[in-house]
Write a protein that holds these residues in place. Sequence first.
Motif, PDB file in Angstrom:
ATOM      1  N   LEU A   6       0.773  -1.404  -0.025  1.00 24.18           N
ATOM      2  CA  LEU A   6       0.010  -0.066   0.087  1.00 24.18           C
ATOM      3  C   LEU A   6       0.787   1.280  -0.131  1.00 24.18           C
ATOM      4  O   LEU A   6       0.680   2.107  -0.711  1.00 24.18           O
ATOM      5  N   SER A   7       1.864   1.206   0.972  1.00 22.27           N
ATOM      6  CA  SER A   7       3.008   2.324   0.854  1.00 22.27           C
ATOM      7  C   SER A   7       3.524   2.586  -0.697  1.00 22.27           C
ATOM      8  O   SER A   7       3.557   3.720  -1.053  1.00 22.27           O
ATOM      9  N   VAL A  14       1.454   9.240  -6.140  1.00 24.81           N
ATOM     10  CA  VAL A  14       1.914  10.605  -5.866  1.00 24.81           C
ATOM     11  C   VAL A  14       2.831  11.072  -6.846  1.00 24.81           C
ATOM     12  O   VAL A  14       2.979  11.949  -7.528  1.00 24.81           O
ATOM     13  N   GLY A  15       3.812  10.105  -7.113  1.00 28.31           N
ATOM     14  CA  GLY A  15       4.807  10.417  -8.342  1.00 28.31           C
ATOM     15  C   GLY A  15       4.366  10.559  -9.679  1.00 28.31           C
ATOM     16  O   GLY A  15       4.712  11.593 -10.048  1.00 28.31           O
ATOM     17  N   LEU A  20       2.571  14.621 -13.737  1.00 24.83           N
ATOM     18  CA  LEU A  20       1.654  15.323 -14.347  1.00 24.83           C
ATOM     19  C   LEU A  20       1.477  16.683 -14.255  1.00 24.83           C
ATOM     20  O   LEU A  20       1.063  17.498 -15.032  1.00 24.83           O
ATOM     21  N   ILE A  21       1.891  17.244 -12.954  1.00 26.03           N
ATOM     22  CA  ILE A  21       1.698  18.739 -12.633  1.00 26.03           C
ATOM     23  C   ILE A  21       3.189  19.262 -12.772  1.00 26.03           C
ATOM     24  O   ILE A  21       3.131  20.685 -12.503  1.00 26.03           O
ATOM     25  N   ARG A  24       8.807  18.662  -9.061  1.00 26.60           N
ATOM     26  CA  ARG A  24       9.928  17.839  -8.471  1.00 26.60           C
ATOM     27  C   ARG A  24       9.602  17.326  -6.997  1.00 26.60           C
ATOM     28  O   ARG A  24       8.860  17.771  -6.338  1.00 26.60           O
ATOM     29  N   SER A  25       9.930  16.155  -6.890  1.00 24.57           N
ATOM     30  CA  SER A  25       9.596  15.075  -5.774  1.00 24.57           C
ATOM     31  C   SER A  25      10.428  15.848  -4.507  1.00 24.57           C
ATOM     32  O   SER A  25      11.749  16.117  -4.942  1.00 24.57           O
ATOM     33  N   PRO A  26      10.067  16.130  -3.359  1.00 23.14           N
ATOM     34  CA  PRO A  26      10.579  16.560  -2.325  1.00 23.14           C
ATOM     35  C   PRO A  26      11.635  15.369  -1.689  1.00 23.14           C
ATOM     36  O   PRO A  26      12.090  15.702  -0.496  1.00 23.14           O
TER      37      PRO A  26
END
Length: 82
Positions: A6-7, A14-15, A20-21, A24-26
């Motif tokens: 699930l994680s 989320v990635g 899509l928007i 960049r990932s934090p």
Amino acid sequence: MKPYLLSLGAGLLVGIVYSLIGVRSPAPPTIALVGLLGILLGEQIVPVAKRLATGSEISRFVRTDCARHVMGPLPTNKDRDA
């Protein structure tokens, strides 16, 4: 095992949304994660050294207490059935 899947699924979702928007990932760089692993392993050096000094059994301590602290609670067969 279900919480881990699930994680992973939540992280993938989320990635995809970030991609899509155009954000960049934090997430921390790999070097920071390696440092965190070093902290977890380093915390176990003193308890292992104490057991070495007193002649206590080390292998069971490493397999149980150290592994539980470093890896977190690992999935069991009960977790799979839930």
